[in-house]
Design a protein around this motif. Structure first.
Motif, PDB file in Angstrom:
ATOM      1  N   THR B  20     -70.410 -44.314  -8.736  1.00 21.37           N
ATOM      2  CA  THR B  20     -69.834 -43.396  -8.232  1.00 21.37           C
ATOM      3  C   THR B  20     -69.131 -41.736  -8.298  1.00 21.37           C
ATOM      4  O   THR B  20     -67.994 -42.334  -8.974  1.00 21.37           O
ATOM      5  CB  THR B  20     -69.683 -43.891  -6.792  1.00 21.37           C
ATOM      6  N   TRP B  34     -74.015 -30.254  -7.892  1.00 16.35           N
ATOM      7  CA  TRP B  34     -73.530 -31.347  -8.715  1.00 16.35           C
ATOM      8  C   TRP B  34     -74.290 -30.330  -9.113  1.00 16.35           C
ATOM      9  O   TRP B  34     -76.253 -30.375  -9.444  1.00 16.35           O
ATOM     10  CB  TRP B  34     -73.521 -32.578  -8.200  1.00 16.35           C
ATOM     11  N   ALA B  66     -76.484 -37.881  -3.357  1.00 17.09           N
ATOM     12  CA  ALA B  66     -74.679 -37.967  -2.743  1.00 17.09           C
ATOM     13  C   ALA B  66     -74.844 -37.242  -1.471  1.00 17.09           C
ATOM     14  O   ALA B  66     -75.419 -37.006  -0.372  1.00 17.09           O
ATOM     15  CB  ALA B  66     -75.544 -36.329  -3.440  1.00 17.09           C
ATOM     16  N   GLN B  68     -71.713 -34.941   1.383  1.00 13.38           N
ATOM     17  CA  GLN B  68     -70.323 -33.851   1.442  1.00 13.38           C
ATOM     18  C   GLN B  68     -69.489 -35.108   2.384  1.00 13.38           C
ATOM     19  O   GLN B  68     -70.263 -34.752   3.470  1.00 13.38           O
ATOM     20  CB  GLN B  68     -70.359 -32.776   1.426  1.00 13.38           C
ATOM     21  N   SER B  74     -66.851 -34.194  -2.305  1.00 14.18           N
ATOM     22  CA  SER B  74     -68.043 -34.840  -2.421  1.00 14.18           C
ATOM     23  C   SER B  74     -68.358 -35.940  -3.482  1.00 14.18           C
ATOM     24  O   SER B  74     -67.388 -36.202  -4.224  1.00 14.18           O
ATOM     25  CB  SER B  74     -69.077 -33.139  -2.398  1.00 14.18           C
ATOM     26  N   GLU B  75     -69.862 -37.157  -2.568  1.00 13.21           N
ATOM     27  CA  GLU B  75     -69.356 -38.065  -4.169  1.00 13.21           C
ATOM     28  C   GLU B  75     -71.062 -37.850  -4.586  1.00 13.21           C
ATOM     29  O   GLU B  75     -71.892 -36.806  -3.378  1.00 13.21           O
ATOM     30  CB  GLU B  75     -69.632 -39.152  -3.208  1.00 13.21           C
ATOM     31  N   LEU B  76     -71.012 -37.914  -5.597  1.00 17.63           N
ATOM     32  CA  LEU B  76     -72.419 -38.045  -6.654  1.00 17.63           C
ATOM     33  C   LEU B  76     -73.048 -39.717  -6.615  1.00 17.63           C
ATOM     34  O   LEU B  76     -72.287 -40.297  -7.124  1.00 17.63           O
ATOM     35  CB  LEU B  76     -72.512 -37.658  -7.586  1.00 17.63           C
ATOM     36  N   CYS B  91     -69.492 -30.394 -11.324  1.00 16.56           N
ATOM     37  CA  CYS B  91     -68.698 -30.435 -10.122  1.00 16.56           C
ATOM     38  C   CYS B  91     -68.863 -29.035  -9.805  1.00 16.56           C
ATOM     39  O   CYS B  91     -68.568 -28.181 -10.697  1.00 16.56           O
ATOM     40  CB  CYS B  91     -68.491 -31.548  -9.466  1.00 16.56           C
TER      41      CYS B  91
END
Lengths: 113, 113
Positions: B20, B34, B66, B68, B74-76, B91
């Protein structure tokens, strides 16, 4: 997949000389942007040119856009050692994809002091 | 004002693991994108999010996802890591105007062993 293609792939010049990089792309665009990347770092935005513009200046940078030829050029005048970096063009498509930048492979510029 | 911040800076994982990556946009920016940059190539678009909704997705497998959050961070996530996922993950945040530049963080360098 990469849409843009930068030319040349690598460029080595003496400090004080001008550097010209070219970019070609394939589809209709909303705008075209140039970014600089120092080794392993993030991208720094240099200049954005909209599809209805033909030329734009920012400091020592001059960008041209020819939508009929689907090409752009970036000119850096009076180069400095600190300009050594990779330079990428990125296109933003029209419509829903206008936030999705499509990058070329970049031009690696070396400015020799 | 703080720029785009990404964490962690570097990460080493083994094949099959999950990862993550996190991103905080510039204050006031509601759009986060991303990109994956493999060594020697230009960045490739993975996702764009705006107001917690996915607005665009690049040509990446379902192992990539991903999200938000309400504060626009945000996370990928990448599952079942492969050697080919080794890359710099970037990002970028931007305002809700496709003719404004995207601002990039310094990225997360992900190495898969």
């Amino acid at each position: 997949s990469q849409q843009g293609e930068e030319d040349p792939q690598a460029l080595s010049i003496q400090e004080g000389e001008n550097a010209t990089m070219n970019c070609s792309y394939k589809t209709s665009i909303n705008n075209l942007q140039w970014y600089r990347q120092n080794s392993g770092r993030g991208l720094v935005h240099l200049i954005l040119i909209r599809s209805n513009e033909r030329e734009k200046h920012s400091g020592r940078l001059r960008v041209t856009l020819d939508t009929s030829k689907k090409s752009s050029s970036l000119l850096i005048t009076a180069s400095r050692a600190a300009d050594t970096a990779s330079y990428f063009c990125a296109t933003a498509a029209r419509g829903a994809g206008s936030y999705q930048l499509t990058f070329g492979k970049g031009t690696k510029l070396s400015v020799i002091p | 004002d703080a720029g785009v911040t990404q964490s962690p800076t570097h990460l080493i994982k083994t094949r099959g693991q999950q990862v993550t990556l996190r991103c905080s946009p510039i204050s006031g920016h509601k759009s986060v994108s991303w990109y994956q940059q493999v060594l020697g190539q230009g960045p490739q678009f993975i996702f764009q999010y705006y107001e917690k909704e996915e607005r665009g997705r690049g040509n990446f497998p379902d192992r990539f996802s991903a999200r938000q959050f309400p504060n626009y961070s945000s996370e990928l996530n990448v599952n079942a890591l492969l050697l080919g996922d080794s890359a710099l993950y970037l990002c970028a945040s931007s305002s809700d105007d496709a003719n404004q530049p995207q601002h990039f963080g310094d990225g997360t360098r992900l190495s898969i062993l």
